[in-house]
Write a protein that holds these residues in place. Structure first.
Motif, PDB file in Angstrom:
ATOM      1  N   SER A  42       0.854  -1.184   0.000  1.00 53.58           N
ATOM      2  CA  SER A  42       0.000   0.000   0.000  1.00 53.58           C
ATOM      3  C   SER A  42       0.891   1.236   0.000  1.00 53.58           C
ATOM      4  O   SER A  42       1.637   1.464   0.947  1.00 53.58           O
ATOM      5  N   ASN A  45       1.764   7.827  -0.362  1.00 60.31           N
ATOM      6  CA  ASN A  45       2.142   9.023  -1.111  1.00 60.31           C
ATOM      7  C   ASN A  45       3.565   8.828  -1.639  1.00 60.31           C
ATOM      8  O   ASN A  45       4.071   7.698  -1.641  1.00 60.31           O
ATOM      9  N   GLU A  85      -3.775  -2.282   3.955  1.00 63.65           N
ATOM     10  CA  GLU A  85      -4.326  -0.997   3.528  1.00 63.65           C
ATOM     11  C   GLU A  85      -3.793   0.060   4.484  1.00 63.65           C
ATOM     12  O   GLU A  85      -4.027  -0.004   5.698  1.00 63.65           O
ATOM     13  N   ASP A 130      -9.866  -3.717   0.426  1.00 63.50           N
ATOM     14  CA  ASP A 130      -9.853  -2.425  -0.250  1.00 63.50           C
ATOM     15  C   ASP A 130     -10.829  -1.495   0.461  1.00 63.50           C
ATOM     16  O   ASP A 130     -11.848  -1.941   0.986  1.00 63.50           O
ATOM     17  N   ARG A 315       2.020  -1.361  -7.016  1.00 69.54           N
ATOM     18  CA  ARG A 315       1.006  -0.375  -6.608  1.00 69.54           C
ATOM     19  C   ARG A 315       1.554   1.038  -6.783  1.00 69.54           C
ATOM     20  O   ARG A 315       2.738   1.302  -6.551  1.00 69.54           O
ATOM     21  N   LYS A 318      -1.488   6.484  -3.668  1.00 68.78           N
ATOM     22  CA  LYS A 318      -2.842   7.034  -3.673  1.00 68.78           C
ATOM     23  C   LYS A 318      -2.809   8.538  -3.900  1.00 68.78           C
ATOM     24  O   LYS A 318      -3.711   9.097  -4.528  1.00 68.78           O
ATOM     25  N   HIS A 319      -1.771   9.176  -3.362  1.00 67.57           N
ATOM     26  CA  HIS A 319      -1.625  10.624  -3.472  1.00 67.57           C
ATOM     27  C   HIS A 319      -0.202  10.922  -3.942  1.00 67.57           C
ATOM     28  O   HIS A 319       0.673  11.246  -3.144  1.00 67.57           O
TER      29      HIS A 319
END
Length: 337
Positions: A42, A45, A85, A130, A315, A318-319
């Motif tokens: 995960s 950033n 996560e 998720d 992966r 996310k940011h």
């Protein structure tokens, strides 16, 4: 009718252009050697990422993967943490497959882990986590009494309950706990892919019934099927194959650009079995597995292999833009576009 030489030269120019656009893409190993098979990854950033794996191992980086703080979670040294996560450098939820089925959470960067779910029923096998947002998430598990197991949290993973409306599974149909990406929550919808006797995509939009679509990925055996799904701006991509015969290249990837209505196989073969696909940007997706890593820049129609090393998961932040890969023997790598 155009002449054959014209058509051939046009095709040659296309493939040269496609190759030139992907040749700069490369993967660099950051570290390896820890005795764990990493399947959970995960990336929060461009600085922070977490991994989880077998033998109870967890690790976190706060410098874009240059260094990692490793630990075996105390009291859970035999757990196989197949997915994780993470929400920040302090908060993360991990999931253990097998018996017992476990969910743990930390809010202090992994210094302490709190047990949030424990089930000794041997029929439970958890496949993926998720979250739709910071509070609402799901865990997918293999079917029990012909229905897929779904656990739901509405409080950031502190409590978990059985989801009221889980779909029916076909005989010998299941999901794969290979990379934590057989399950995705996208715009409040739940999506997951399956394999075994059949290969399906299940979708449930908010306040709607489940919709099931057959996927043209190889299936029929317990080691075959769809392993991972990712959504881009205009398309969905699913990858998979046969993990017991990972060099087989037939029917390992497909794409849809009409809201899952129809699916098309990729125009060319990937390097073999792929356990994870991740959206990067525009029409670019990265896919990886024990047969190597592949990239598409046209939304899944054409793929090029960019690395031969085996990984389980890839992966993107996310940011941010950081993209990491991980696999067996504690191997962690970075993808540089």
């Amino acid at each position: 009718m155009k002449s054959r030489p014209f058509i051939l030269s046009t095709l040659l120019l296309f493939f040269l252009f496609f190759a030139n656009n992907t040749v700069a893409q490369h993967i660099t190993i950051l570290q390896q050697g820890t005795p764990t098979s990493i399947r959970g990854l995960s990336v929060v950033n461009d600085k922070t990422a977490w991994i989880s794996g077998s033998n109870g191992y967890i690790a976190i980086t706060n410098d874009s993967g240059k260094t990692w703080q490793w630990q075996q979670v105390k009291g859970f040294e035999k757990a196989d943490f197949r997915d994780i996560e993470a929400f920040s450098d302090k908060e993360a939820v991990i999931m253990s497959s097998g018996t017992p089925a476990l969910i743990l959470k930390t809010i202090d960067g992994g210094i302490n882990w709190q047990l949030k779910y424990h089930n000794t029923d041997t029929s439970f096998f958890l496949d993926a986590i998720d979250f739709d947002d910071a509070r609402h998430g799901f865990i997918l598990g293999d079917p029990i009494k012909n229905k897929f197991l779904l656990l739901e949290t509405k409080d950031s993973g502190n409590t978990w309950n059985n989801y009221d409306n889980s779909p029916v599974a076909a005989p010998n149909e299941a999901a794969f706990a290979a990379s934590g990406t057989c399950l995705r929550t996208i715009n409040h919808s739940i999506l997951f892919v399956t394999g075994g006797s059949v290969s399906n995509l299940f979708v449930q939009a908010p306040n709607k019934d489940w919709r099931k679509t057959s996927i043209p990925v190889t299936h029929g055996k317990s080691s075959q099927g769809a392993f991972s799904i990712a959504k881009g701006k205009n398309q969905l991509i699913i990858v998979g194959g046969d993990y017991q015969h990972d060099k087989h290249t037939d029917s390992t990837a497909c794409y849809s650009n009409n809201n899952e209505t129809t699916w098309q196989l990729a125009h060319n073969s990937l390097s073999g079995y792929q356990s994870c696909v991740e959206y990067i940007n525009a029409d670019t997706f990265l896919s990886t597995g024990t047969a190597g890593t592949n990239i598409t820049t046209d939304g899944g129609k054409n793929w090029v292999q960019i690395d031969t090393a085996n990984f389980n998961v890839c992966r993107k932040a996310k940011h941010g833009n950081l993209v990491l890969l991980a696999g067996s023997k504690g191997k962690i790598a970075i993808f540089r576009p």
